[in-house]
Design an enzyme around this catalytic site. Structure first.
Site, PDB file in Angstrom:
ATOM      1  N   ASN A 135       0.845  -1.195   0.000  1.00 21.68           N
ATOM      2  CA  ASN A 135       0.000   0.000   0.000  1.00 21.68           C
ATOM      3  C   ASN A 135       0.877   1.240   0.000  1.00 21.68           C
ATOM      4  O   ASN A 135       1.955   1.253   0.580  1.00 21.68           O
ATOM      5  CB  ASN A 135      -0.924   0.061   1.215  1.00 21.68           C
ATOM      6  N   TYR A 161       0.432  10.341   4.072  1.00 21.92           N
ATOM      7  CA  TYR A 161       0.064  10.597   5.463  1.00 21.92           C
ATOM      8  C   TYR A 161       1.133  11.502   6.063  1.00 21.92           C
ATOM      9  O   TYR A 161       2.325  11.162   6.023  1.00 21.92           O
ATOM     10  CB  TYR A 161       0.007   9.296   6.260  1.00 21.92           C
ATOM     11  N   ARG A 162       0.710  12.593   6.643  1.00 21.02           N
ATOM     12  CA  ARG A 162       1.684  13.564   7.153  1.00 21.02           C
ATOM     13  C   ARG A 162       2.526  12.954   8.282  1.00 21.02           C
ATOM     14  O   ARG A 162       2.079  12.055   8.985  1.00 21.02           O
ATOM     15  CB  ARG A 162       0.955  14.803   7.660  1.00 21.02           C
ATOM     16  N   TRP A 186      -1.684   7.963  10.472  1.00 20.30           N
ATOM     17  CA  TRP A 186      -2.567   7.009   9.811  1.00 20.30           C
ATOM     18  C   TRP A 186      -3.973   7.179  10.371  1.00 20.30           C
ATOM     19  O   TRP A 186      -4.250   6.712  11.481  1.00 20.30           O
ATOM     20  CB  TRP A 186      -2.094   5.571  10.096  1.00 20.30           C
ATOM     21  N   GLU A 219      -1.127   1.037  -5.619  1.00 17.34           N
ATOM     22  CA  GLU A 219      -1.049   2.423  -6.099  1.00 17.34           C
ATOM     23  C   GLU A 219       0.034   2.573  -7.164  1.00 17.34           C
ATOM     24  O   GLU A 219      -0.082   3.416  -8.059  1.00 17.34           O
ATOM     25  CB  GLU A 219      -0.765   3.381  -4.936  1.00 17.34           C
ATOM     26  N   ASP A 227      -4.804  22.217   9.365  1.00 23.16           N
ATOM     27  CA  ASP A 227      -5.185  21.198   8.390  1.00 23.16           C
ATOM     28  C   ASP A 227      -5.964  21.755   7.206  1.00 23.16           C
ATOM     29  O   ASP A 227      -6.256  22.947   7.138  1.00 23.16           O
ATOM     30  CB  ASP A 227      -5.987  20.095   9.105  1.00 23.16           C
TER      31      ASP A 227
HETATM   32  C1  LIG Z   1      -1.437  16.692   1.188  1.00 24.09           C
HETATM   33  C2  LIG Z   1      -2.214  15.559   1.754  1.00 24.09           C
HETATM   34  C3  LIG Z   1      -2.012  15.186   3.075  1.00 24.09           C
HETATM   35  C4  LIG Z   1      -2.715  14.124   3.626  1.00 24.09           C
HETATM   36  N1  LIG Z   1      -2.499  13.776   4.927  1.00 24.09           N
HETATM   37  C5  LIG Z   1      -3.115  12.681   5.438  1.00 24.09           C
HETATM   38  C6  LIG Z   1      -2.819  12.246   6.761  1.00 24.09           C
HETATM   39  O1  LIG Z   1      -2.032  12.845   7.476  1.00 24.09           O
HETATM   40  N2  LIG Z   1      -3.438  11.130   7.225  1.00 24.09           N
HETATM   41  C7  LIG Z   1      -4.320  10.413   6.451  1.00 24.09           C
HETATM   42  O2  LIG Z   1      -4.819   9.384   6.908  1.00 24.09           O
HETATM   43  N3  LIG Z   1      -4.647  10.833   5.195  1.00 24.09           N
HETATM   44  C8  LIG Z   1      -4.047  11.929   4.677  1.00 24.09           C
HETATM   45  N4  LIG Z   1      -4.339  12.343   3.397  1.00 24.09           N
HETATM   46  C9  LIG Z   1      -5.346  11.609   2.617  1.00 24.09           C
HETATM   47  C10 LIG Z   1      -4.799  10.307   2.119  1.00 24.09           C
HETATM   48  O3  LIG Z   1      -3.597  10.504   1.415  1.00 24.09           O
HETATM   49  C11 LIG Z   1      -5.804   9.615   1.184  1.00 24.09           C
HETATM   50  O4  LIG Z   1      -6.961   9.338   1.938  1.00 24.09           O
HETATM   51  C12 LIG Z   1      -5.251   8.343   0.566  1.00 24.09           C
HETATM   52  O5  LIG Z   1      -6.219   7.787  -0.284  1.00 24.09           O
HETATM   53  C13 LIG Z   1      -4.872   7.337   1.619  1.00 24.09           C
HETATM   54  O6  LIG Z   1      -4.322   6.175   1.017  1.00 24.09           O
HETATM   55  P1  LIG Z   1      -4.934   4.758   1.372  1.00 24.09           P
HETATM   56  O7  LIG Z   1      -6.313   4.760   0.771  1.00 24.09           O
HETATM   57  O8  LIG Z   1      -4.009   3.788   0.702  1.00 24.09           O
HETATM   58  O9  LIG Z   1      -4.947   4.638   2.859  1.00 24.09           O
HETATM   59  C14 LIG Z   1      -3.647  13.418   2.835  1.00 24.09           C
HETATM   60  C15 LIG Z   1      -3.850  13.800   1.505  1.00 24.09           C
HETATM   61  C16 LIG Z   1      -3.137  14.854   0.967  1.00 24.09           C
HETATM   62  C17 LIG Z   1      -3.379  15.226  -0.461  1.00 24.09           C
HETATM   63 MN   LIG Z   2      -4.452   2.183  -0.632  1.00 26.14          MN
END
Ligand SMILES: Cc1cc2nc3c(=O)[nH]c(=O)nc-3n(C[C@H](O)[C@H](O)[C@H](O)COP(=O)(O)O)c2cc1C
Ligand SMILES: [Mn+2]
Length: 490
Positions: free
Chosen positions: A176, A180-181, A194, A242, A291
């Site tokens: 995966n 995530y920040r 997460w 991805e 945020d």
């Molecule tokens: C700039 C940016 C920062 C993000 N920060 C977070 C974060 O800190 N934690 C989180 O869970 N999702 C965050 N997201 C959203 C996730 O990247 C998004 O939900 C992504 O689909 C997660 O991947 P996954 O579906 O494989 O878990 C962020 C998105 C962007 C564009």
């Molecule tokens: Mn995913």
């Protein structure tokens, strides 16, 4: 030809007049955010204006340049995907979804290019990558070498905001990647934000069930070619890689290289790679963080990432983004997601005509959906469909309108929706998972959602009064007046 890496995209942006360089020294603590606000957000809020991407060549306290607002316009999102319009990407997806079983030899021959294209999706393992030109291990590791931003005054510290976080499903072994920040705690430790429903969090929980005292390998790539970089934020199903999706978007396989110190692979073209692990029995206070809601997300307990190795190109570009009051750079990324995934929604729910997520709704707060209504209760069925569709589950408010409403014209949506509802009858509440960032929900991650059925009401839905027609002038009169127009002296 796909972009080889981030710096090639930077060159293209510069050629297209889409990038500005700042040669003066600017502090990554707050100042870069404020500059970004002025050149990006404020500019984008003026009619017919968008701010450029910015390369800060001398962030204070670091040897490395910092790139921000890279994807902060529709034009740059199109450049990222190498298309003229985002709908072209949607069209390519539609092309694959529409594939019919071939009828006879000619159909089969016609399918060959598509099958060949399928082959370009799969990531390819390579022996070496430019991301390893410089390798730091042990006492040599220092995250603070990079110009990591403290974005907003009440932020709990400096945050890596644009990372690709790689993990493996401990059961299926599938990869995966999520964005995530990561809050920087010290030279070699960060937070791992997460959110509960995300795939990284799921990997963490599954591994912890098996062995609560164990750890999982985690690697982080910062700054890859645009499609690979953006794939980290895409709402795609769990266990769909991805990196494969990135290969589809860039029409060339993503080249992956093995990490130095753990079993994961990362894009070979990454500017910077952090390798390490997350302990399954360790949590630490993370936040606050200004945020994308325009408010601070408050402190919470999150897993901790321990860095064991840092690799990078000789002269890495540190890619970052600033979130804050909408619209910011992430609005344009989210807008592309809305456009690109519309065909996927339509495949499952062909009655959906169009969808819009206004910037002020920051993606999870408001979705406007137009449907071709064909049976009683259809609007409510679509609300439930949206609430069960991947990350669309977070949608706090859904407004369902008839097919003849332009969902992108918010003034038309407001006008027609307000006219079409009997509030007590047409509002539907539901309970379920909500976005972690929703600070108004009764508790974190769980709360209510609201759907508004703003379609015309039918007799078969118990509406027995006549529904009036919308006022429109007839075409013959319009034509007569058009002919008369010059004589009217108006
Ligand atoms: C700039 C940016 C920062 C993000 N920060 C977070 C974060 O800190 N934690 C989180 O869970 N999702 C965050 N997201 C959203 C996730 O990247 C998004 O939900 C992504 O689909 C997660 O991947 P996954 O579906 O494989 O878990 C962020 C998105 C962007 C564009
Ligand atoms: Mn995913």
């Amino acid at each position: 030809m796909a972009y080889r890496d981030l710096r090639e995209f930077v060159k293209e942006l510069e050629k297209a007049g889409e990038l500005k360089r700042v040669r003066a020294e600017v502090n990554p603590i707050l100042e870069i955010t404020e500059v970004t606000q002025r050149i990006a957000r404020d500019a984008n809020r003026k009619p017919n204006s968008v701010g450029p991407a910015v390369l800060f060549e001398k962030p204070k306290g670091s040897r490395y340049p910092l790139l921000v607002n890279t994807f902060g316009s529709v034009k740059r999102m199109c450049m990222a995907f190498e298309v003229n319009e985002l709908d072209e990407v949607a069209g390519r997806i539609r092309g694959f979804l529409d594939t019919k079983s071939p009828q006879g030899i000619f159909d089969k021959i016609k399918m060959l290019p598509k099958l060949a294209e399928l082959g370009t999706f799969f990531p390819k393992s390579v022996k070496n990558g430019e991301c390893k030109e410089v390798i730091h291990k042990g006492g040599d590791i220092n995250l603070l070498d990079f110009p990591i931003l403290k974005c907003w005054p009440q932020d709990g510290g400096r945050f890596i905001t644009f990372p690709l976080v790689f993990t493996k499903n401990p059961e299926s072994g599938k990869r995966n990647v999520g964005m995530y920040r990561m809050q920087v705690y010290d030279e070699r430790t960060t937070g791992m934000h997460w959110q509960t429903q995300k795939h990284g969090a799921e990997h963490f929980r599954r591994a912890r069930e098996k062995n609560p005292e164990g750890r999982i390998p985690v690697s982080v790539a910062i700054g890859s070619d645009p499609a690979t970089t953006l794939s980290g934020m895409l709402p795609i199903p769990p266990d769909l890689d991805e990196m494969m999706f990135a290969g589809f978007l860039r029409r060339e396989p993503v080249e992956m290289v093995a990490c130095e110190t753990n079993e994961l692979e990362v894009p070979a073209n990454a500017e910077i790679v952090l390798e390490g692990y997350v302990k399954l029995n360790e949590m630490r206070t993370e936040g606050p963080f200004g945020d994308h809601t325009g408010f601070y997300s408050l402190q919470g307990d999150y897993p901790v990432f321990h860095v064991e190795c840092v690799t990078h190109k000789k002269d890495p570009i540190y890619l970052t983004t600033v979130v804050g009051p909408p619209p910011q750079e992430d609005f344009y990324m989210g807008h592309a997601v809305e456009r690109v995934f519309l065909p996927v929604m339509k495949m499952q729910y062909p009655e959906i005509v169009d969808v819009a997520m206004p910037a002020e709704g920051i993606f999870h707060n408001l979705m406007i959906v137009a449907i071709r209504k064909s049976y009683p209760g259809h609007a409510r069925k679509i609300m439930n469909a949206v609430w069960s569709l991947g990350q669309a589950m977070f949608t706090k408010m859904i407004v369902v309108v008839d097919h003849d409403v332009d969902v992108h014209n918010y003034s038309e949506v407001l006008w027609k929706s307000l006219c079409a509802v009997d509030p007590e009858r047409d509002v539907q509440f539901s309970l379920g998972p909500v976005d972690t960032l929703d600070h108004a929900a009764r508790m974190q991650d769980f709360g209510s959602k609201m759907g508004i059925d703003a379609t015309r009401k039918w007799p078969t839905e118990g509406f027995t009064r006549p529904w009036p027609d919308e006022i429109l002038m007839d075409e013959a009169t319009k034509k007569r007046v058009a002919d008369l127009w010059k004589t009217l002296g108006l």
